[in-house]
Design a protein around this motif. Structure first.
Motif, mmCIF file in Angstrom:
data_model
loop_
_atom_site.group_PDB
_atom_site.id
_atom_site.type_symbol
_atom_site.label_atom_id
_atom_site.label_comp_id
_atom_site.label_asym_id
_atom_site.label_seq_id
_atom_site.Cartn_x
_atom_site.Cartn_y
_atom_site.Cartn_z
ATOM 1 N N MET A 1 0.849 -1.197 0.000
ATOM 2 C CA MET A 1 0.000 0.000 0.000
ATOM 3 C C MET A 1 0.882 1.244 0.000
ATOM 4 O O MET A 1 1.792 1.361 0.829
ATOM 5 N N PRO A 2 0.655 2.192 -0.917
ATOM 6 C CA PRO A 2 1.551 3.355 -1.032
ATOM 7 C C PRO A 2 1.306 4.438 0.010
ATOM 8 O O PRO A 2 2.050 5.420 0.052
ATOM 9 N N PHE A 3 0.273 4.287 0.837
ATOM 10 C CA PHE A 3 -0.056 5.316 1.817
ATOM 11 C C PHE A 3 0.558 4.999 3.181
ATOM 12 O O PHE A 3 0.741 3.840 3.542
ATOM 13 N N ARG A 4 0.839 6.059 3.926
ATOM 14 C CA ARG A 4 1.199 5.902 5.322
ATOM 15 C C ARG A 4 -0.063 5.600 6.129
ATOM 16 O O ARG A 4 -1.163 5.540 5.589
ATOM 17 N N SER A 5 0.074 5.428 7.431
ATOM 18 C CA SER A 5 -1.091 5.270 8.293
ATOM 19 C C SER A 5 -1.812 6.616 8.395
ATOM 20 O O SER A 5 -1.212 7.614 8.800
ATOM 21 N N ILE A 6 -3.078 6.640 8.009
ATOM 22 C CA ILE A 6 -3.840 7.885 7.875
ATOM 23 C C ILE A 6 -5.073 7.827 8.767
ATOM 24 O O ILE A 6 -5.715 6.779 8.903
ATOM 25 N N ALA A 7 -5.410 8.973 9.357
ATOM 26 C CA ALA A 7 -6.650 9.111 10.116
ATOM 27 C C ALA A 7 -7.354 10.385 9.679
ATOM 28 O O ALA A 7 -6.721 11.344 9.216
ATOM 29 N N ALA A 8 -8.666 10.399 9.824
ATOM 30 C CA ALA A 8 -9.481 11.584 9.541
ATOM 31 C C ALA A 8 -9.986 12.159 10.853
ATOM 32 O O ALA A 8 -10.416 11.418 11.742
ATOM 33 N N SER A 9 -9.932 13.475 10.980
ATOM 34 C CA SER A 9 -10.428 14.148 12.180
ATOM 35 C C SER A 9 -11.450 15.204 11.782
ATOM 36 O O SER A 9 -11.317 15.849 10.735
ATOM 37 N N PRO A 10 -12.501 15.408 12.572
ATOM 38 C CA PRO A 10 -13.507 16.434 12.244
ATOM 39 C C PRO A 10 -12.876 17.826 12.208
ATOM 40 O O PRO A 10 -11.934 18.128 12.934
ATOM 41 N N TRP A 11 -13.451 18.682 11.366
ATOM 42 C CA TRP A 11 -12.995 20.065 11.245
ATOM 43 C C TRP A 11 -14.214 20.979 11.358
ATOM 44 O O TRP A 11 -14.694 21.519 10.370
ATOM 45 N N PRO A 12 -14.748 21.166 12.562
ATOM 46 C CA PRO A 12 -15.992 21.929 12.724
ATOM 47 C C PRO A 12 -15.875 23.391 12.333
ATOM 48 O O PRO A 12 -16.871 24.010 11.937
ATOM 49 N N SER A 338 -34.016 18.520 10.086
ATOM 50 C CA SER A 338 -32.777 18.436 10.862
ATOM 51 C C SER A 338 -31.847 19.605 10.569
ATOM 52 O O SER A 338 -31.530 19.875 9.407
ATOM 53 N N GLU A 339 -31.379 20.265 11.606
ATOM 54 C CA GLU A 339 -30.381 21.325 11.454
ATOM 55 C C GLU A 339 -28.979 20.749 11.281
ATOM 56 O O GLU A 339 -28.051 21.462 10.905
ATOM 57 N N GLU A 340 -28.811 19.467 11.559
ATOM 58 C CA GLU A 340 -27.490 18.846 11.467
ATOM 59 C C GLU A 340 -27.218 18.264 10.091
ATOM 60 O O GLU A 340 -26.058 18.132 9.686
ATOM 61 N N LEU A 341 -28.265 17.899 9.375
ATOM 62 C CA LEU A 341 -28.102 17.234 8.090
ATOM 63 C C LEU A 341 -28.086 18.238 6.937
ATOM 64 O O LEU A 341 -28.643 19.334 7.025
ATOM 65 N N TYR A 342 -27.441 17.821 5.845
ATOM 66 C CA TYR A 342 -27.499 18.500 4.555
ATOM 67 C C TYR A 342 -26.811 19.865 4.534
ATOM 68 O O TYR A 342 -27.116 20.718 3.716
ATOM 69 N N TYR A 343 -25.869 20.068 5.421
ATOM 70 C CA TYR A 343 -24.908 21.154 5.302
ATOM 71 C C TYR A 343 -23.545 20.530 5.028
ATOM 72 O O TYR A 343 -23.267 19.415 5.489
ATOM 73 N N PRO A 344 -22.644 21.218 4.297
ATOM 74 C CA PRO A 344 -21.310 20.663 4.066
ATOM 75 C C PRO A 344 -20.591 20.357 5.371
ATOM 76 O O PRO A 344 -20.631 21.142 6.318
ATOM 77 N N ARG A 345 -19.937 19.215 5.400
ATOM 78 C CA ARG A 345 -19.146 18.793 6.549
ATOM 79 C C ARG A 345 -17.714 18.561 6.087
ATOM 80 O O ARG A 345 -17.459 18.166 4.948
ATOM 81 N N PHE A 346 -16.753 18.764 7.025
ATOM 82 C CA PHE A 346 -15.346 18.684 6.648
ATOM 83 C C PHE A 346 -14.539 17.838 7.627
ATOM 84 O O PHE A 346 -14.815 17.793 8.827
ATOM 85 N N LEU A 347 -13.537 17.188 7.044
ATOM 86 C CA LEU A 347 -12.540 16.413 7.770
ATOM 87 C C LEU A 347 -11.164 16.892 7.365
ATOM 88 O O LEU A 347 -10.995 17.554 6.334
ATOM 89 N N ARG A 348 -10.172 16.527 8.179
ATOM 90 C CA ARG A 348 -8.771 16.715 7.805
ATOM 91 C C ARG A 348 -8.065 15.366 7.838
ATOM 92 O O ARG A 348 -8.137 14.651 8.845
ATOM 93 N N LEU A 349 -7.406 15.020 6.738
ATOM 94 C CA LEU A 349 -6.634 13.797 6.679
ATOM 95 C C LEU A 349 -5.193 14.091 7.076
ATOM 96 O O LEU A 349 -4.570 15.048 6.566
ATOM 97 N N SER A 350 -4.649 13.290 7.971
ATOM 98 C CA SER A 350 -3.254 13.452 8.380
ATOM 99 C C SER A 350 -2.694 12.087 8.763
ATOM 100 O O SER A 350 -3.439 11.116 8.944
ATOM 101 N N THR A 351 -1.398 12.014 8.887
ATOM 102 C CA THR A 351 -0.765 10.762 9.267
ATOM 103 C C THR A 351 -0.888 10.542 10.776
ATOM 104 O O THR A 351 -0.958 11.482 11.553
ATOM 105 N N ILE A 352 -0.923 9.301 11.143
ATOM 106 C CA ILE A 352 -1.018 8.943 12.565
ATOM 107 C C ILE A 352 0.384 8.923 13.182
ATOM 108 O O ILE A 352 1.290 8.326 12.625
#
Length: 352
Positions: A1-12, A338-352
């Motif tokens: 696998m060409p990727f390092r160990s990756i995790a996604a974290s919320p970006w509120p 729902s006020e929580e649904l159907y708005y754009p949501r974001f994550l940040r990908l970074s190495t662990i």
């Protein structure tokens, strides 16, 4: 696998950037393209409220909208949201059935190309919202082709754009334009074909100098063919909406000790998996690796809700790689309420 160990974290903080306009009440799709010093955000079906909305009740739904961000610091920049008077969609073809959902983009020579899915309702006797409620979030529409909107002066406000439209000819069940790469005068356009249970990634190319009436070629496994029925499957399990970027945009996430890769594909995993999937390849046509699955820790968990349509936005300044995703309910009413649904949501990908 060409990727390092990756995790996604919320970006509120990035999520909040899309709550700035009280009339723009949510959308999906969430594509982006950089034009000059601005980031242009393109959305699919959009709720637009009246002059003083308090929620989505009574809001209009249009098939697409656009936002302009001046700068690349999404969590700190202001966004201007655009639609046409009515309210009406930015991209539409009056007199033709159905509507347009923006897909991939291409910006070159001061011209913006927006590759749109041509969509029709599965319940033509009903309004869009009625069809959505009757058939559910995955069953009220059908993609019937590719329409390319050509915007000659995209620095102007999107509500004043006057695109020309070209239909890309392809067999039924094909879509081209999910992601695009421009190289040496040629447009390389990724798409898909087939049913959700066995959807395949495909690749087409043509000369931009010949506009969209020129010869379209399809990668057939070892070369190029004019017959789309001979197009090769790059890999199976592709989503309808995804991104492909040059590997330099993901440099910190790729393993330098692994095989050299030139391109990275990112998409949401199948509905219900609450994950992202990344692939890499040394060439546009592959060979593409098996997907690396990365959990989405911000996916909705309430009954009847799910995450879908993930896209990478490496031009957005942050620690790691910015990734958007969409959320929705099983039907229109659950989504509207729902006020929580159907708005754009974001994550940040970074190495662990």
């Amino acid at each position: 696998m060409p990727f390092r160990s990756i995790a996604a974290s919320p970006w509120p903080e990035a999520d909040l950037a899309f709550r700035q306009d009280p009339r723009w009440l949510g959308s999906d799709g969430i594509g982006s393209v950089t034009i000059g010093d601005a980031n242009i955000w393109l959305f699919g079906d959009t709720f637009v409220g009246g002059p003083n909305p308090t929620d989505r009740t009574g809001a209009s739904m249009i098939s697409n909208s656009v936002a302009v961000q001046h700068g690349a610091a999404l969590a700190h920049d202001s966004l201007e949201f655009h639609w046409r008077n009515g309210p009406a969609a930015v991209f539409e073809r009056p007199g033709e059935p159905g509507w347009l959902w923006p897909g991939g983009t291409l910006f070159t020579d001061n011209t913006l190309y927006v590759f749109c899915m041509k969509v029709v309702t599965t319940r033509p006797e009903l309004s869009m919202l009625e069809a959505w409620e009757a058939e559910g979030s995955l069953g009220f529409f059908e993609v019937v082709g590719t329409s390319i909107a050509v915007v000659a002066d995209p620095q102007q406000p999107p509500s004043s754009w006057d695109p020309d439209y070209f239909d890309l000819r392809a067999p039924d069940g094909y879509f081209v334009g999910s992601a695009n790469v421009y190289d040496k005068g040629l447009v390389y356009s990724f798409g898909w074909r087939g049913l959700p249970t066995r959807r395949e990634a495909i690749l087409a190319r043509w000369s931009l100098a010949e506009s969209f009436s020129g010869k379209v070629e399809w990668f057939e496994g070892s070369g190029w063919t004019s017959d789309p029925l001979d197009a090769a499957s790059l890999f199976e399990g592709v989503a309808t909406e995804y991104t492909i970027h040059r590997a330099v945009d993901f440099a910190g996430l790729l393993d330098d000790a692994g095989p050299a890769m030139s391109f990275v594909h990112l998409q949401a995993g199948p509905i219900g998996t609450n994950r992202l999937e990344l692939r890499a390849a040394p060439e546009l046509w592959g060979p593409w690796t098996e997907p690396l699955a990365v959990d989405n820790p911000a996916a909705p968990t309430a009954p009847g809700t799910f995450a879908y349509t993930a896209r990478a936005h490496p031009q957005v300044r942050t620690n790691g790689v910015a990734v958007s995703f969409c959320t929705i309910g099983s039907g229109a009413q659950q989504t509207i309420e729902s006020e929580e649904l159907y708005y754009p949501r974001f994550l940040r990908l970074s190495t662990i």
